[in-house]
Design a protein around this motif. Structure first.
Motif, PDB file in Angstrom:
ATOM      1  N   PHE A 112       0.847  -1.186   0.000  1.00 52.70           N
ATOM      2  CA  PHE A 112       0.000   0.000   0.000  1.00 52.70           C
ATOM      3  C   PHE A 112       0.884   1.237   0.000  1.00 52.70           C
ATOM      4  CE2 PHE A 112      -2.422  -3.327   2.177  1.00 52.70           C
ATOM      5  CZ  PHE A 112      -3.509  -3.400   1.314  1.00 52.70           C
ATOM      6  N   SER A 113       0.888   1.945  -1.117  1.00 53.14           N
ATOM      7  CA  SER A 113       1.779   3.090  -1.275  1.00 53.14           C
ATOM      8  C   SER A 113       1.145   4.379  -0.763  1.00 53.14           C
ATOM      9  CB  SER A 113       2.134   3.268  -2.753  1.00 53.14           C
ATOM     10  OG  SER A 113       2.808   2.124  -3.230  1.00 53.14           O
ATOM     11  N   ALA A 114       1.987   5.253  -0.279  1.00 51.38           N
ATOM     12  CA  ALA A 114       1.551   6.562   0.212  1.00 51.38           C
ATOM     13  C   ALA A 114       1.264   7.489  -0.967  1.00 51.38           C
ATOM     14  CB  ALA A 114       2.643   7.159   1.091  1.00 51.38           C
ATOM     15  N   ARG A 115       0.688   8.632  -0.650  1.00 50.37           N
ATOM     16  CA  ARG A 115       0.443   9.608  -1.718  1.00 50.37           C
ATOM     17  C   ARG A 115       1.802  10.122  -2.206  1.00 50.37           C
ATOM     18  NH1 ARG A 115       1.180  14.806  -0.399  1.00 50.37           N
ATOM     19  NH2 ARG A 115       1.361  15.341   1.798  1.00 50.37           N
ATOM     20  N   PRO A 116       1.879  10.507  -3.468  1.00 56.23           N
ATOM     21  CA  PRO A 116       3.168  10.973  -3.993  1.00 56.23           C
ATOM     22  C   PRO A 116       3.581  12.317  -3.411  1.00 56.23           C
ATOM     23  CG  PRO A 116       1.449  11.109  -5.671  1.00 56.23           C
ATOM     24  CD  PRO A 116       0.837  10.468  -4.463  1.00 56.23           C
ATOM     25  N   TYR A 117       4.848  12.510  -3.305  1.00 56.14           N
ATOM     26  CA  TYR A 117       5.377  13.787  -2.826  1.00 56.14           C
ATOM     27  C   TYR A 117       5.441  14.802  -3.966  1.00 56.14           C
ATOM     28  CZ  TYR A 117       9.665  11.966  -4.873  1.00 56.14           C
ATOM     29  OH  TYR A 117      10.586  11.445  -5.732  1.00 56.14           O
ATOM     30  N   LEU A 118       5.296  14.317  -5.186  1.00 59.38           N
ATOM     31  CA  LEU A 118       5.287  15.193  -6.351  1.00 59.38           C
ATOM     32  C   LEU A 118       3.919  15.866  -6.466  1.00 59.38           C
ATOM     33  CD1 LEU A 118       6.932  12.659  -8.797  1.00 59.38           C
ATOM     34  CD2 LEU A 118       8.061  14.557  -7.656  1.00 59.38           C
ATOM     35  N   THR A 119       3.884  17.087  -6.913  1.00 65.41           N
ATOM     36  CA  THR A 119       2.605  17.787  -7.073  1.00 65.41           C
ATOM     37  C   THR A 119       2.035  17.512  -8.462  1.00 65.41           C
ATOM     38  OG1 THR A 119       3.772  19.766  -7.817  1.00 65.41           O
ATOM     39  CG2 THR A 119       3.233  19.626  -5.478  1.00 65.41           C
ATOM     40  N   ASN A 120       0.725  17.699  -8.587  1.00 60.09           N
ATOM     41  CA  ASN A 120       0.015  17.519  -9.858  1.00 60.09           C
ATOM     42  C   ASN A 120       0.150  16.106 -10.426  1.00 60.09           C
ATOM     43  OD1 ASN A 120      -0.757  20.242  -9.772  1.00 60.09           O
ATOM     44  ND2 ASN A 120       1.146  20.869 -10.792  1.00 60.09           N
ATOM     45  N   VAL A 121       0.142  15.122  -9.545  1.00 59.01           N
ATOM     46  CA  VAL A 121       0.218  13.725  -9.970  1.00 59.01           C
ATOM     47  C   VAL A 121      -1.035  13.022  -9.456  1.00 59.01           C
ATOM     48  CG1 VAL A 121       1.537  11.579  -9.760  1.00 59.01           C
ATOM     49  CG2 VAL A 121       2.732  13.758  -9.858  1.00 59.01           C
ATOM     50  N   GLU A 122      -1.655  12.245 -10.328  1.00 57.75           N
ATOM     51  CA  GLU A 122      -2.845  11.513  -9.907  1.00 57.75           C
ATOM     52  C   GLU A 122      -2.444  10.353  -8.995  1.00 57.75           C
ATOM     53  OE1 GLU A 122      -5.517  10.311 -12.983  1.00 57.75           O
ATOM     54  OE2 GLU A 122      -5.214  12.159 -14.101  1.00 57.75           O
ATOM     55  N   TYR A 123      -3.292  10.096  -8.002  1.00 59.74           N
ATOM     56  CA  TYR A 123      -3.042   8.982  -7.107  1.00 59.74           C
ATOM     57  C   TYR A 123      -4.349   8.507  -6.507  1.00 59.74           C
ATOM     58  CZ  TYR A 123      -3.374  12.275  -3.190  1.00 59.74           C
ATOM     59  OH  TYR A 123      -3.798  13.209  -2.283  1.00 59.74           O
TER      60      TYR A 123
END
Length: 135
Positions: free
Chosen positions: A117-128
């Motif tokens: 189970f992956s965390a939300r991305p630290y990159l902005t404007n990325v779908e998750y």
């Protein structure tokens, strides 16, 4: 050789239990630690340029929609499997669970689950996936 893992001297090996039980457990602990360290190093080598090891966590290397996230996910899963199986094997070999092993089993299992189970991305404007990120 300096041992990084110390086992209490008062733990006696049961007569029916070979001394190799603790030797194998030590090996599995060392293997899991070496594996996760190598995975972290490898994962950082292939991390996106936006990743900073001083600003981001190693869990963020396996976050959703991040390039090469699978490297860190495999590291978490293998670390958790090796350490959990070693501690559970020790308990079955001894015929009992030694209380200090219970939190370690919980920790190892938690790391194992982190790989799935992956965390939300630290990159902005990325779908998750919000549901997966909230687990």
């Amino acid at each position: 050789m300096i041992s990084l893992v110390r086992f209490p001297q008062e733990i006696q090996v049961l007569p029916s239990q070979p001394k190799t039980v603790y030797g194998i457990l030590k090996f599995m602990i060392y293997l899991s630690v070496v594996f996760i360290v190598l995975t972290v190093i490898l994962s950082q080598l292939f991390a996106p340029s936006a990743y900073s090891w001083t600003q981001n966590t190693i869990s963020e290397l396996s976050s959703q929609s991040v390039q090469n996230q699978w490297i860190m996910q495999v590291g978490f899963i293998c670390f958790g499997l090796i350490l959990t199986s070693g501690l559970v094997w020790k308990a079955f070999s001894a015929g009992k669970v030694i209380w200090p092993d219970i939190p370690l089993i919980g920790y190892a299992f938690s790391i194992l689950i982190t790989g799935f189970f992956s965390a939300r991305p630290y990159l902005t404007n990325v779908e998750y996936n919000i549901q997966e990120a909230s687990i």
